[in-house]
Design a protein around this motif. Sequence first.
Motif, PDB file in Angstrom:
ATOM      1  N   ARG A  50       0.769  -1.184   0.021  1.00 20.21           N
ATOM      2  CA  ARG A  50       0.066   0.031   0.091  1.00 20.21           C
ATOM      3  C   ARG A  50       0.785   1.247  -0.135  1.00 20.21           C
ATOM      4  O   ARG A  50       0.460   2.195  -0.667  1.00 20.21           O
ATOM      5  CB  ARG A  50      -1.059  -0.016   1.187  1.00 20.21           C
ATOM      6  N   LYS A  51       1.968   1.250   0.638  1.00 19.33           N
ATOM      7  CA  LYS A  51       2.918   2.499   0.824  1.00 19.33           C
ATOM      8  C   LYS A  51       3.550   2.872  -0.464  1.00 19.33           C
ATOM      9  O   LYS A  51       3.439   3.652  -1.188  1.00 19.33           O
ATOM     10  CB  LYS A  51       3.761   2.103   1.970  1.00 19.33           C
ATOM     11  N   ASP A  54       0.802   4.232  -3.031  1.00 20.06           N
ATOM     12  CA  ASP A  54       0.695   5.612  -2.580  1.00 20.06           C
ATOM     13  C   ASP A  54       1.905   6.443  -3.325  1.00 20.06           C
ATOM     14  O   ASP A  54       1.728   7.374  -3.588  1.00 20.06           O
ATOM     15  CB  ASP A  54       0.615   5.891  -1.199  1.00 20.06           C
ATOM     16  N   ARG A  55       2.937   5.864  -3.049  1.00 20.37           N
ATOM     17  CA  ARG A  55       4.142   6.384  -3.513  1.00 20.37           C
ATOM     18  C   ARG A  55       4.033   6.494  -5.095  1.00 20.37           C
ATOM     19  O   ARG A  55       4.499   7.530  -5.862  1.00 20.37           O
ATOM     20  CB  ARG A  55       5.551   6.067  -3.322  1.00 20.37           C
ATOM     21  N   GLU A  57       1.511   6.332  -6.813  1.00 15.07           N
ATOM     22  CA  GLU A  57       0.265   7.360  -7.480  1.00 15.07           C
ATOM     23  C   GLU A  57       0.587   8.736  -7.191  1.00 15.07           C
ATOM     24  O   GLU A  57       0.436   9.658  -8.090  1.00 15.07           O
ATOM     25  CB  GLU A  57      -0.934   7.224  -6.399  1.00 15.07           C
ATOM     26  N   ASN A  58       1.669   9.286  -5.984  1.00 13.37           N
ATOM     27  CA  ASN A  58       2.087  10.538  -5.940  1.00 13.37           C
ATOM     28  C   ASN A  58       3.014  10.843  -7.123  1.00 13.37           C
ATOM     29  O   ASN A  58       3.140  12.004  -7.755  1.00 13.37           O
ATOM     30  CB  ASN A  58       2.719  10.679  -4.589  1.00 13.37           C
TER      31      ASN A  58
END
Length: 62
Positions: A50-51, A54-55, A57-58
């Motif tokens: 998940r981390k 998120d990274r 996606e950013n």
Amino acid sequence: MFLIGAAIVFTAFFLNVALGAFADAAVLGDVGEMLVLSCASVLFVVAILRKEADRSENDDSR
């Protein structure tokens, strides 16, 4: 959230191993220890994935 869950489950595993080693009073047997450690591993992997998502996606939004 998942990382905290992994830490809690791993702490339960560690305490069970410590109780078995020092007080000869382990609560879980071999299969129980395996299941608890597997659960901690799965929760840790989910947290890391998940981390990374998120990274990623950013980084793509820039």
